[in-house]
Design a protein around this motif. Structure first.
Motif, PDB file in Angstrom:
ATOM      1  N   VAL B  16       0.964  -1.016  -0.142  1.00  0.00           N
ATOM      2  CA  VAL B  16       0.201   0.184   0.187  1.00  0.00           C
ATOM      3  C   VAL B  16       0.596   0.877  -0.490  1.00  0.00           C
ATOM      4  O   VAL B  16       1.582   1.113   0.187  1.00  0.00           O
ATOM      5  N   CYS B  17       0.615   2.335  -0.886  1.00  0.00           N
ATOM      6  CA  CYS B  17       1.539   3.547  -1.545  1.00  0.00           C
ATOM      7  C   CYS B  17       1.271   4.958  -0.433  1.00  0.00           C
ATOM      8  O   CYS B  17      -0.214   4.661  -0.460  1.00  0.00           O
ATOM      9  N   HIS B  18       1.632   5.410  -0.084  1.00  0.00           N
ATOM     10  CA  HIS B  18       1.546   5.902   0.758  1.00  0.00           C
ATOM     11  C   HIS B  18       1.174   7.525  -0.255  1.00  0.00           C
ATOM     12  O   HIS B  18       0.359   8.309  -0.075  1.00  0.00           O
ATOM     13  N   CYS B  19       2.090   7.599  -0.874  1.00  0.00           N
ATOM     14  CA  CYS B  19       2.009   8.781  -2.215  1.00  0.00           C
ATOM     15  C   CYS B  19       2.253  10.357  -1.979  1.00  0.00           C
ATOM     16  O   CYS B  19       1.822  11.274  -2.193  1.00  0.00           O
ATOM     17  N   GLY B  20       3.362  10.091  -0.282  1.00  0.00           N
ATOM     18  CA  GLY B  20       3.746  11.247  -0.064  1.00  0.00           C
ATOM     19  C   GLY B  20       2.264  11.357   1.591  1.00  0.00           C
ATOM     20  O   GLY B  20       1.776  10.848   2.006  1.00  0.00           O
ATOM     21  N   VAL B  29      -3.542   4.851   5.541  1.00  0.00           N
ATOM     22  CA  VAL B  29      -3.166   3.322   4.980  1.00  0.00           C
ATOM     23  C   VAL B  29      -2.169   2.198   6.114  1.00  0.00           C
ATOM     24  O   VAL B  29      -2.249   0.537   5.140  1.00  0.00           O
ATOM     25  N   LYS B  30      -1.682   2.679   7.173  1.00  0.00           N
ATOM     26  CA  LYS B  30      -1.740   1.299   7.956  1.00  0.00           C
ATOM     27  C   LYS B  30      -2.838   0.510   8.326  1.00  0.00           C
ATOM     28  O   LYS B  30      -2.962  -0.316   7.812  1.00  0.00           O
ATOM     29  N   ALA B  31      -3.921   1.363   8.349  1.00  0.00           N
ATOM     30  CA  ALA B  31      -5.730   0.581   8.282  1.00  0.00           C
ATOM     31  C   ALA B  31      -5.333  -0.418   7.847  1.00  0.00           C
ATOM     32  O   ALA B  31      -5.719  -1.599   7.421  1.00  0.00           O
ATOM     33  N   VAL B  32      -5.151   0.218   6.032  1.00  0.00           N
ATOM     34  CA  VAL B  32      -6.027  -0.458   4.927  1.00  0.00           C
ATOM     35  C   VAL B  32      -4.562  -2.077   5.244  1.00  0.00           C
ATOM     36  O   VAL B  32      -4.925  -2.647   4.361  1.00  0.00           O
ATOM     37  N   MET B  33      -3.415  -1.660   4.703  1.00  0.00           N
ATOM     38  CA  MET B  33      -2.394  -2.107   4.902  1.00  0.00           C
ATOM     39  C   MET B  33      -2.338  -3.698   6.341  1.00  0.00           C
ATOM     40  O   MET B  33      -2.472  -4.920   5.986  1.00  0.00           O
ATOM     41  N   GLU B  34      -2.838  -3.409   7.043  1.00  0.00           N
ATOM     42  CA  GLU B  34      -2.945  -4.110   8.554  1.00  0.00           C
ATOM     43  C   GLU B  34      -4.310  -4.656   7.949  1.00  0.00           C
ATOM     44  O   GLU B  34      -4.085  -6.486   7.899  1.00  0.00           O
ATOM     45  N   TYR B  35      -5.608  -4.281   7.442  1.00  0.00           N
ATOM     46  CA  TYR B  35      -7.052  -5.274   6.938  1.00  0.00           C
ATOM     47  C   TYR B  35      -6.337  -6.338   5.299  1.00  0.00           C
ATOM     48  O   TYR B  35      -6.686  -6.683   5.568  1.00  0.00           O
ATOM     49  N   ALA B  36      -5.359  -5.691   4.772  1.00  0.00           N
ATOM     50  CA  ALA B  36      -4.636  -6.460   3.883  1.00  0.00           C
ATOM     51  C   ALA B  36      -4.102  -7.677   3.935  1.00  0.00           C
ATOM     52  O   ALA B  36      -4.627  -8.882   3.809  1.00  0.00           O
ATOM     53  N   VAL B  42      -3.247 -13.737   1.398  1.00  0.00           N
ATOM     54  CA  VAL B  42      -2.484 -12.742   1.621  1.00  0.00           C
ATOM     55  C   VAL B  42      -1.270 -13.034   2.510  1.00  0.00           C
ATOM     56  O   VAL B  42      -1.208 -13.971   3.104  1.00  0.00           O
ATOM     57  N   ALA B  43       0.066 -13.328   1.646  1.00  0.00           N
ATOM     58  CA  ALA B  43       1.452 -14.134   2.302  1.00  0.00           C
ATOM     59  C   ALA B  43       2.084 -13.190   2.817  1.00  0.00           C
ATOM     60  O   ALA B  43       2.342 -12.618   3.984  1.00  0.00           O
ATOM     61  N   ILE B  44       1.260 -11.533   2.546  1.00  0.00           N
ATOM     62  CA  ILE B  44       2.187 -10.651   3.297  1.00  0.00           C
ATOM     63  C   ILE B  44       2.617  -9.097   2.661  1.00  0.00           C
ATOM     64  O   ILE B  44       1.071  -8.805   1.613  1.00  0.00           O
ATOM     65  N   ALA B  45       1.928  -8.270   3.700  1.00  0.00           N
ATOM     66  CA  ALA B  45       1.205  -6.707   3.454  1.00  0.00           C
ATOM     67  C   ALA B  45       2.399  -5.651   3.608  1.00  0.00           C
ATOM     68  O   ALA B  45       2.724  -6.243   5.390  1.00  0.00           O
ATOM     69  N   ASP B  46       2.560  -4.835   3.169  1.00  0.00           N
ATOM     70  CA  ASP B  46       3.732  -3.660   3.769  1.00  0.00           C
ATOM     71  C   ASP B  46       3.355  -2.060   3.360  1.00  0.00           C
ATOM     72  O   ASP B  46       2.308  -2.049   1.903  1.00  0.00           O
ATOM     73  N   ASP B  47       3.526  -1.588   3.558  1.00  0.00           N
ATOM     74  CA  ASP B  47       3.089  -0.039   3.281  1.00  0.00           C
ATOM     75  C   ASP B  47       4.631   0.499   2.843  1.00  0.00           C
ATOM     76  O   ASP B  47       5.561   0.338   3.331  1.00  0.00           O
ATOM     77  N   TYR B  48       4.304   1.397   1.813  1.00  0.00           N
ATOM     78  CA  TYR B  48       6.161   2.681   1.660  1.00  0.00           C
ATOM     79  C   TYR B  48       5.429   3.863   1.678  1.00  0.00           C
ATOM     80  O   TYR B  48       4.508   4.245   0.627  1.00  0.00           O
ATOM     81  N   GLN B  49       6.096   4.288   1.212  1.00  0.00           N
ATOM     82  CA  GLN B  49       6.132   6.323   1.284  1.00  0.00           C
ATOM     83  C   GLN B  49       5.765   6.466  -0.003  1.00  0.00           C
ATOM     84  O   GLN B  49       4.655   7.049  -0.667  1.00  0.00           O
ATOM     85  N   TYR B  50       6.691   6.010  -1.135  1.00  0.00           N
ATOM     86  CA  TYR B  50       6.459   6.077  -2.352  1.00  0.00           C
ATOM     87  C   TYR B  50       6.901   4.281  -3.120  1.00  0.00           C
ATOM     88  O   TYR B  50       7.963   4.157  -3.349  1.00  0.00           O
TER      89      TYR B  50
END
Ligand code: FAD
Ligand code: SF4
Ligand code: SF4
Ligand code: FES
Lengths: 141, 673
Positions: B16-20, B29-36, B42-50
């Motif tokens: 899941v991307c923050h896109c700034g 975004v964190k909640a979406v990632m946790e939800y995933a 789903v084997a892995i979920a992560d988030d990142y700035q860009y």
């Protein structure tokens, strides 16, 4: 059933070349519209098997929107004509099974019509809100 | 043959991307990632700035290797922007690139629900769930490579089209330059001087026209129109209509066995032709015969018969004599050429400014348009370069210029956009009258002066210093003095805050421009979209200004939107370069969204055959029964057949029925009810 927290569940199946691009343009222009619709992308509205729509209603969808290119603008020449014909037939099927055919809507939004996409969103959501929850909802798995 | 069911446990990675703050500003975004992480498969979920950055893309590749992923989902911007990026990242991780699915949570979510963070977050969760459902069913696909015809076509022979054709031909590509009028050159041939350098337009244009004519790589097809287009990038079959010109070239004469014949451009025919009509090149301000050249510098130098005007008296045939160049029985011819890529450079028209009746164009003799001004001030124009009043032939001394005439106009009668070159050419016109007519004063009525280009602002100062007068205000109306034919210009001077009624000898309207009447037809032939105002639509306004959404079709010049000559030429060079890339690569990859027949389900009814707009489907005999067969080379992947087959026997690669149904189910049945 008529509970106050009810929010409509509406699915949009939209073509890649016009309506999806128009929806993206609405985003670029930060046009604000209500968030009750989830979109699925297909290359062309011609891809849409009427069974997809029946499946959505069977699953308890309150409304379905099909959106493609304007007539004459389909990226594949005539997929939208074929889709329009199918949707037309499908509407009579919906009436026969006791669903208001306004729950299924087909619109034509081009890649440059971001503002129109926003208006379509508003209007579809308004229509479904007026109609209330789908009577098929309780049968959904 | 497609596998209908894969025997693997899906293991999906979700990013899941923050896109700034573009996404993170309205979506948690964190909640979406946790939800995933809670979703099936789903084997892995992560988030990142860009996610599109190198570290973001590396995350995908690493996760594929570490987690043995079978599919990847990125929730970020639109797939129309970054699907190729993430497909590459998926490939870099060792997975087939078509094992990737994108959830659009920016263009169709965070940007359109900026003030509803809760709803936006819920919608993003749904989008991720829908994407995971599809990704779980994606299969390996191999893009289809097709060879690219080593030839290009440029439609429109104005300065933009000529530049594109020259660049393509000089890059070693056989180029067909198709121009509907009898000569190349476009609008620029009607101009006298060009801002801000004041070069003579014909002097810089004619050498280019000669280059085009002489270039061995260019097949120049003037008086020719596109009739039909078939095929796709790499293999367009374009049918052209060569309109009957009534005159043959020396080459055509030779082919007909007429020795030393064909048009030499001597013009003997013109002298004898009895028909006189208004000359469109001179905007009707000079006469033209029924046999004509468009203007003295035409290329190719061949006469043309205006069959709408011709009375078939045959005098020109006689005058031409042994050269036998005139053929009054000539018919249109159709020809088909195969090209790999196409550049559209079809230019623009002038907005019919008489629609703004308050300015009296076509009612008052001394109200003219800027294009008419160009012809009147030009030494080769109808008055030999003497600017005169149409009413009495007198030299005007006081001249008003009305800028934004029909541009930046939201009344519904004009055009909402800026036509972009009127400010600058009106400054040029002001300079020309100061230079040519002693004591003449230009009065420029403007809203803003838009002198945005290199050396343009400096040009503006120069014209101010030369004595042009500037009045900031829109002209409300113009009234004619019936006796003197002078004009009263009524406006409000918004700087001084007072109304003005100025009597002038002549008014020049800097009329808006608009897409040509045939733009609609041309764009439909090539499958190109248009913007709301009718100009051809580029693939992306910033990142792909020369491309279109139809692969292999590119745009140059004003057909894409108002621009002056420098910008037209620059875009033409860009379009030519873009159009040459597939040709030089020699092959292109097509997205493998083909239809496939699942023979065991096919009843051989043949109902799908007529659904395909490209004739890709047919019925064949196989193992003693009739089944449908797809010709992949013809299939463009629209899915129209797949949406129709009553038996569900058509597998649409990447948009297969189980994949789409899984998306529908995931949305409606998968979330919190
Ligand atoms: C009054 C006036 C003054 C100007 N002065 C200046 C100036 O001083 N400096 C400057 O930089 N710019 C000036 N411009 C702008 C300039 O005219 C344009 O920037 C330039 O002509 C754009 O070139 P183009 O090739 O895009 O289009 P065009 O010049 O319009 O050429 C398009 C060509 O395509 C052909 N065509 C159209 N449709 C088809 C079809 N369907 N099939 C085949 N052929 C087709 C047309 O016949 C034409 O030959 C002026 C414009 C005006 C109106
Ligand atoms: S419509 Fe379906 S069943 Fe009929 S021929 Fe085509 S693929 Fe086979
Ligand atoms: S997907 Fe479209 S182009 Fe391909 S065979 Fe089916 S109808 Fe024809
Ligand atoms: S591509 Fe948009 S409806 Fe066919």
């Amino acid at each position: 059933m008529a509970d106050e927290n009810w929010k409509p569940k509406i699915i949009a199946i939209i073509c890649n070349w016009c309506s999806y691009a128009g929806a993206d343009l609405a985003g670029g222009a930060r046009i604000q519209y209500p968030p009750d619709i989830r979109a699925i992308r297909v290359m062309c509205t011609g891809r849409i098997d009427p069974l997809f729509i029946l499946k959505a209603f069977q699953d308890g969808a309150d409304g379905v929107l099909v959106s493609g290119c304007h007539f004459g603008d389909c990226h594949y020449l005539e997929g939208n004509f074929k889709a329009a014909k199918r949707m037309f037939l499908l509407k009579s099927v919906l009436k026969n099974i006791g669903l208001d055919d306004k729950r299924l809507r087909m619109t034509f939004v081009s890649a440059s019509e971001g503002a129109k996409w926003g208006m379509v969103m508003e209007d579809v959501i308004k229509t479904i809100n007026e109609l209330g929850p789908s009577p098929l909802k309780e049968f959904a798995r | 043959m497609a596998e209908v069911k894969k025997n693997e446990e899906p293991r999906i990675g979700v990013f899941v991307c923050h896109c700034g703050t573009n996404i993170a500003g309205s979506i948690d975004v964190k909640a979406v990632m946790e939800y995933a992480r809670t979703l099936p498969n789903v084997a892995i979920a992560d988030d990142y700035q860009y996610m599109c950055s190198t570290p973001g893309q590396n995350k995908i590749a690493e996760a594929i290797a570490e987690q043995k992923l079978t599919g990847v989902v990125v929730a970020a911007c639109s797939p129309r922007l970054h699907e190729p990026t993430f497909r590459n990242a998926t490939k870099a991780g060792g997975l087939n690139p078509f094992r990737f699915e994108m959830a659009n949570i920016r263009e169709q979510n965070s940007w359109v629900h900026m003030h509803q963070p809760e709803e936006a977050t819920a919608k993003a969760k749904d989008a991720v769930r829908i994407a995971v459902a599809k990704a779980s069913l994606l299969e390996d696909l191999v893009p289809k490579s097709v060879p690219v015809e080593k030839a290009a076509m440029v439609v429109g022979g104005g300065v933009g089209g000529m530049q594109a054709a020259l660049d393509l031909a000089n890059a070693g590509i056989k180029t067909y330059l198709v121009e509907k009028s009898p000569t190349i050159g476009g609008r620029m041939s009607q101009l006298d001087k060009t801002f801000p350098t004041l070069d003579c337009s014909q002097c810089i244009l004619t050498p280019k026209m000669v280059d085009v004519y002489r270039n061995e790589g260019i097949e120049l097809l003037t008086y020719t129109e596109v009739e039909q287009v078939e095929g796709y990038i790499g293999n367009f079959d374009v049918t052209l209509r060569k309109k009957a010109r009534g005159v043959i070239t020396p080459a055509e004469a030779e082919a007909r066995g007429i020795v030393g014949g064909g048009c030499t451009g001597c013009g003997d025919c013109v002298d004898v032709c009895p028909v006189i009509k208004p000359n469109p090149f001179e905007l009707g301000m000079a006469p033209r015969k029924a046999i004509y050249i468009y203007h003295p510098q035409v290329s190719p130098l061949i006469y043309t018969v205006d069959f709408d005007a011709c009375v078939k008296c045959g005098l020109c045939v006689e005058a031409c004599g042994e050269k036998k160049a005139v053929d009054l029985e000539m018919k249109d011819e159709l020809m088909t050429v195969k090209v790999g890529t196409v550049v559209l450079a079809t230019g623009y028209d002038i907005f019919p400014i008489e629609k703004k009746f308050e300015w009296g164009y076509k009612n008052y003799d001394n109200v003219i348009t800027s294009l008419e001004f160009e012809r009147l001030i030009c030494a080769s124009g109808p008055t030999g370069g003497h600017l005169v009043r149409p009413s009495d032939g007198e030299t005007p001394k006081k001249i008003a210029f009305v800028l934004c005439a029909g541009s930046r106009d939201s009344t519904g009668v004009g055009k909402p956009y800026c036509s972009r070159f009127c400010c600058m050419y009106s400054l040029k016109h002001a300079h020309q009258i100061i230079e040519k007519i002693p004591g003449a004063i230009p009065y420029i009525f403007y809203m803003d002066i838009r002198s945005f280009g290199k050396m343009y602002e400096e040009f503006y100062y120069r014209i101010q210093n030369e004595g042009a007068k500037f009045i900031r205000g829109r002209v409300a109306n113009i009234l004619e003095d019936p006796v003197t034919k002078n004009l009263h210009v009524n406006a409000e001077d918004t700087l001084l805050g007072r109304p003005i009624d100025m009597e002038v000898d002549m008014v020049v309207l800097a009329a808006a421009i608009q897409p040509t009447a045939e733009t609609e037809k041309t764009r439909r032939l090539f499958g190109v979209s248009c913007s709301q105002d009718g100009w051809l639509l580029e693939a992306h306004p910033k990142l792909n200004p020369c491309g279109t959404t139809t692969a292999g079709v590119y745009l140059a010049g004003v057909c894409q939107g108002p621009k002056d000559i420098p910008d037209t030429v620059a875009q033409a060079e860009g379009a030519a370069s873009a159009a040459s890339i597939p040709i030089h690569r020699g092959e292109v990859e097509l997205e493998p969204y083909f239809a496939q027949c699942m023979e065991e389900k096919c009843a051989g009814c043949g109902l799908c055959v007529n659904q395909c707009p490209y004739g890709a489907l047919s019925l064949v005999e196989k193992d003693g029964r009739t089944v449908m067969q797809v010709t992949e080379a013809k299939c463009k992947g629209c899915g129209t057949c797949g949406g129709f087959c009553p038996g569900g026997a058509i597998w649409m690669q990447h948009f297969a029925t189980p994949q789409i149904v899984a998306q529908i189910d995931a949305f409606l049945l998968g979330g919190e009810q």
